[in-house]
Design a protein around this motif. Structure first.
Motif, mmCIF file in Angstrom:
data_model
loop_
_atom_site.group_PDB
_atom_site.id
_atom_site.type_symbol
_atom_site.label_atom_id
_atom_site.label_comp_id
_atom_site.label_asym_id
_atom_site.label_seq_id
_atom_site.Cartn_x
_atom_site.Cartn_y
_atom_site.Cartn_z
ATOM 1 N N VAL A 149 5.482 -5.307 -0.601
ATOM 2 C CA VAL A 149 5.595 -5.072 0.848
ATOM 3 C C VAL A 149 4.318 -5.566 1.508
ATOM 4 N N LYS A 150 4.473 -6.373 2.575
ATOM 5 C CA LYS A 150 3.299 -6.856 3.292
ATOM 6 C C LYS A 150 3.428 -6.532 4.778
ATOM 7 N N ASN A 151 2.305 -6.522 5.442
ATOM 8 C CA ASN A 151 2.268 -6.208 6.871
ATOM 9 C C ASN A 151 3.007 -7.263 7.681
ATOM 10 N N HIS B 107 -1.843 -7.848 -1.920
ATOM 11 C CA HIS B 107 -2.524 -8.933 -2.636
ATOM 12 C C HIS B 107 -2.921 -8.516 -4.059
ATOM 13 N N SER B 108 -3.400 -7.274 -4.215
ATOM 14 C CA SER B 108 -3.818 -6.841 -5.549
ATOM 15 C C SER B 108 -2.620 -6.708 -6.492
ATOM 16 N N GLU B 109 -1.489 -6.212 -5.979
ATOM 17 C CA GLU B 109 -0.309 -6.083 -6.822
ATOM 18 C C GLU B 109 0.265 -7.444 -7.193
ATOM 19 N N ILE C 80 -4.596 -0.381 3.837
ATOM 20 C CA ILE C 80 -4.357 -0.120 2.418
ATOM 21 C C ILE C 80 -3.173 -0.948 1.923
ATOM 22 N N ALA C 81 -2.109 -1.004 2.742
ATOM 23 C CA ALA C 81 -0.941 -1.800 2.371
ATOM 24 C C ALA C 81 -1.298 -3.275 2.256
ATOM 25 N N MET D 74 -3.223 -0.687 14.192
ATOM 26 C CA MET D 74 -3.504 -0.686 12.758
ATOM 27 C C MET D 74 -4.269 0.565 12.366
ATOM 28 N N GLY D 75 -3.739 1.303 11.390
ATOM 29 C CA GLY D 75 -4.416 2.465 10.839
ATOM 30 C C GLY D 75 -4.806 2.229 9.391
#
Length: 810
Positions: free
Chosen positions: A22-24, A44-46, A38-39, A32-33
């Motif tokens: 899932v990406k923004n 990218h890390s996942e 974090i998402a 943006m919070g």
């Protein structure tokens, strides 16, 4: 530096599973919070983790070798880990930027589990760690409950080290040469211990597939775990027993009858390539007399030519011995059967002087094949419940290892004396038992089962030779379920092997097998850097190679092959493929015969044969009439005197007077791995630089190369073998016998590796380049009959010349 934290509540524990990414979705005016940022990071890390796991796998990427401490005083506790990189099985990157020193002895698991006097296996692992750092005040807390709260401003991706004690057995592919293996299966009866054949190759009956029980026992795998290769052999019927020859070159499989035959049969295969070894008489069947598809069979081999193979029919108690045969392995028909016992756990000592089996009453019986006498083995208590036997030698003493299942004991018995030398307690009921190692340092390895779980323990019996007690390793888990293959190597070290990971037709199968399942985790977050086998507290931790006396000397070795997986970079893979392309790979199994080709051009005439024996003299003819006397001729003018010259023939030259192969024939059977020797009639000069001998004495073999693929044009090239070329002195004149010190009179070549059976080799020696002690070149020309001997050496009485010969390894 490592982060130094021990999985506190603030650490981010790794998740090895993957969910849809899932990406923004960004748009003007979006609020943006923290969750959005974090998402964004997680996306990218996942993705990177997924890439690492599915495209690269896990293991050491570079560096991270575990070395002994530079100070000898520190080696009983400390090891040094070099900088490097790794990927764990969750896809995390582990980066160790600088050298680390580990105090192995102070890790909690080592302190808790290694004080029992047993031999333990330690594994040094590097683990991925995420550690919060840079604590800062939280300016806004949506709960509004603590205005003084702090939170980590950064997450440090770091690492930690750990020591695993007696971890479960791991994949042993590429870890080293095998000495034997256990096969466990509930689908067929060809199970138990199998010692390795030549080159560490293992011939085992496929444990089977629970989804295809009808196919169980109808296939043999020849595994080379060191080189990750497999040969699959389809059997004509279900296997009942399997055994490897004492020289390791062949293995024997006893199978059910094959119609129209009604008796079980013995099949013979070559260990090197899995090819069928035909019987002595074409079309013959090596039947086992009196057996049927209901018979229970066990097999063993010996060095006794009269009992190269012995098969016990456990349903009748008859032992069927086969005599050895040079080319077929064994004769087509066994010798007369000898009555033994209707029992189990059959084995034989290597020399064939004793056969062992457990009778129906649980008593170990010993058969002397020479006299047919049967006696009960002494030294075993009445409480023993033998489940497996393993014959071995301790020095010059014949010993028998006996697994006692319900007692959880392994007995070591001096066979001749009928005395128990040790009763070793194991952790679980032993089912199978195997013996490995030389007579100077023999090991017993027990395969144990308990509640559906398998375990392995190894026992060093060497201390018995000096009146001590055997040393036993701690139990290591070897898998769950009835289908299992466990490989045993040097020092009693074991590992598991899954034959399904090998390609059983061609290498394309490996790609197909990879696509069946996604990789999983054996040790989440951790990567094995080194294994330390047979360790006890206080031992010095030193580098490989291992030595037979390590345990007695208080030494444990840092093994970088067992358990350590390597993730090769694309640059390494490219270099590897280029090397294979230029050098050529290992020869594969013999393919099927192709269609008949066009007739070739006539070959060159062969060398003339040896002259035949002179015929009997004929009857004298009638005397002819005397001829008329001729007129005397005029005397010719005297010729001019010629210049002074040397004698055309110099009989005082050193020649070649013996070789240890048949010129144009064969290197004798059973000698495929020995030296090639050329013996001279006199002493030769000492070489100032012995390495030049490889330019004078040349041993070559042929290989084919395609030089025009489109035109299908190929050539045969001859290349010099790798090995050791040196000189030696033999005592007897013109014989290859006893070696003695002094001026050399022979040259020797030792191949590395050994000669390959069935392959042709060529030998040359340049006499012009080798001088004798009289500073004269060797008279090396080999003239008819081309077989140097003391009576007919080489030479034409002229210095120099080339000796040329060839042979085929048998």
């Amino acid at each position: 530096m490592a982060c130094g934290c021990e999985h506190s509540g603030f650490e981010t524990c790794s998740q090895c599973e993957f969910e849809p990414f899932v990406k923004n979705h960004f748009f003007t005016g979006k609020l943006m919070g923290a969750a959005d940022f974090i998402a964004e990071q997680a996306y990218h890390s996942e993705k990177l983790r997924h890439h690492n796991v599915r495209l690269h796998g896990s293991g050491v990427v570079c560096g991270l070798r575990v070395q002994r401490h530079p100070s000898a005083d520190c080696r009983t506790r400390f090891v040094v880990v070099e900088p490097g990189s790794a990927l764990d099985c969750c896809g995390h990157e582990i980066l160790v930027p600088e050298e680390e020193i580990l105090d192995v002895a102070q890790y909690p698991a080592v302190l808790d589990k290694t004080a029992d006097g047993a031999l333990h296996t330690l594994q040094v692992v590097a683990c991925y760690r995420e550690c919060p750092t840079e604590e800062v005040p939280v300016l806004y807390d949506e709960c509004g409950c603590d205005d003084t709260a702090c939170a980590a401003n950064r997450i440090l991706e770091s690492y930690g080290f750990d020591i695993l004690v007696d971890p479960p057995l791991t994949d042993g592919l590429g870890a080293g040469a095998a000495l034997g293996a256990f096969t466990s299966s509930n689908l067929h009866g060809a199970v138990g211990w199998m010692r390795a054949g030549a080159g560490g190759k293992l011939a085992i009956v496929d444990p089977g597939d629970p989804h295809l029980p009808a196919d169980a026992g109808k296939r043999v795998f020849v595994l080379d775990v060191e080189h990750r290769s497999l040969i699959s052999i389809d059997l004509p019927a279900v296997a009942r027993a399997i055994a490897v020859s004492q020289d390791g070159d062949r293995f024997f499989v006893a199978t059910d009858p094959v119609a129209p035959a009604t008796e079980c049969q013995v099949l013979v295969y070559a260990t090197a390539d899995g090819s069928v070894v035909p019987p002595v008489t074409a079309g013959a069947v090596r039947s086992i007399p009196g057996t049927t598809s209901a018979s229970l069979l066990s097999a063993a081999t010996t060095t006794d030519a009269g009992r190269a193979l012995v098969v016990l029919d456990r349903t009748t108690g008859d032992v069927h011995p086969w005599k050895a045969h040079t080319t077929a392995g064994v004769e087509d028909v066994p010798q007369a059967a000898t009555a033994f016992v209707k029992g189990s756990a059959f084995t034989a000592d290597d020399g064939g002087t004793r056969l062992f089996a457990v009778d129906a009453a649980g008593v170990v019986q010993v058969l002397d094949p020479g006299t047919a006498a049967i006696t009960a083995l002494g030294g075993l208590p009445a409480t023993a419940t033998p489940t497996a036997l393993a014959a071995f030698s301790l020095g010059t003493t014949a010993m028998l290892g006996i697994a006692s299942g319900s007692e959880k004991l392994v007995y070591v018995i001096d066979v001749a004396a009928g005395q128990s030398k040790a009763a070793v307690v194991v952790a679980h009921p032993p089912v199978y038992l195997g013996a490995t190692g030389a007579a100077s340092d023999p090991w017993l390895t027990a395969y144990e089962e308990d509640a559906g779980h398998a375990y392995v323990q190894s026992i060093s019996t060497e201390p018995i030779s000096t009146g001590g007690q055997p040393l036993v390793s701690a139990a290591r888990a070897a898998g769950d379920g009835p289908l299992n293959v466990v490989v045993v190597g040097a020092g009693g070290q074991a590992s598991t092997v899954d034959p399904a990971r090998f390609a059983d037709t061609d290498c394309a199968d490996l790609v197909e097998k990879q696509s069946r399942d996604c990789p999983g985790c054996e040790t989440p977050e951790c990567v094995v850097l080194a294994t330390i086998p047979n360790n006890r507290p206080g031992m010095s931790l030193l580098d490989m190679p291992a030595d037979a006396g390590d345990i007695a000397a208080g030494i444990a070795r840092l093994d970088h092959r067992a358990g350590r997986h390597i993730v090769a970079s694309t640059a390494t893979l490219q270099a590897w493929l280029e090397c294979l392309q230029l050098k050529g790979g290992v020869s594969g199994p013999k393919g099927e015969q192709g269609p008949k080709g066009d007739d070739g051009a006539p070959g060159a005439p062969g060398a003339p044969g040896a002259p035949g024996a002179p015929g009997a003299p004929g009857a004298p003819g009638a005397p002819g009439a005397p001829g008329a006397p001729g007129a005397p001729g005029a005397p010719g003018a005297p010729g001019a005197p010629g210049a002074d010259g040397k004698d055309a023939c110099d009989p005082d030259l050193t020649t070649i007077c013996a070789i240890n192969w048949e010129h144009g024939g064969a290197l004798p059977a059973g000698a495929a791995g020995r030296d090639l020797i050329i013996r001279f009639s006199g002493d030769i000069a000492t070489l100032a630089n012995p390495s030049v001998l490889r330019h004078i004495f040349i041993v070559e073999t042929e290989h084919d190369e395609v030089i025009d693929a489109q035109g299908n044009l190929s050539v045969t090239c001859w290349c010099q073998l790798v090995g050791e070329y040196h000189t030696v002195r033999y005592k007897e004149p013109c014989e290859i016998g006893t070696v003695e010190p002094g001026q050399p009179n022979a040259v020797v070549f030792t191949p590395s590796p050994a000669f390959i059976k069935g392959r042709q080799y060529r030998v040359r020696l340049h006499g012009d380049l080798l001088a004798d002690v009289k500073d004269k070149a060797i008279d090396a020309n080999n003239l008819p009959p081309w077989k140097p001997s003391a009576a007919d050496p080489t030479g034409d009485c002229i210095e120099g010349g080339t000796f040329f010969s060839w042979f085929t390894a048998k």
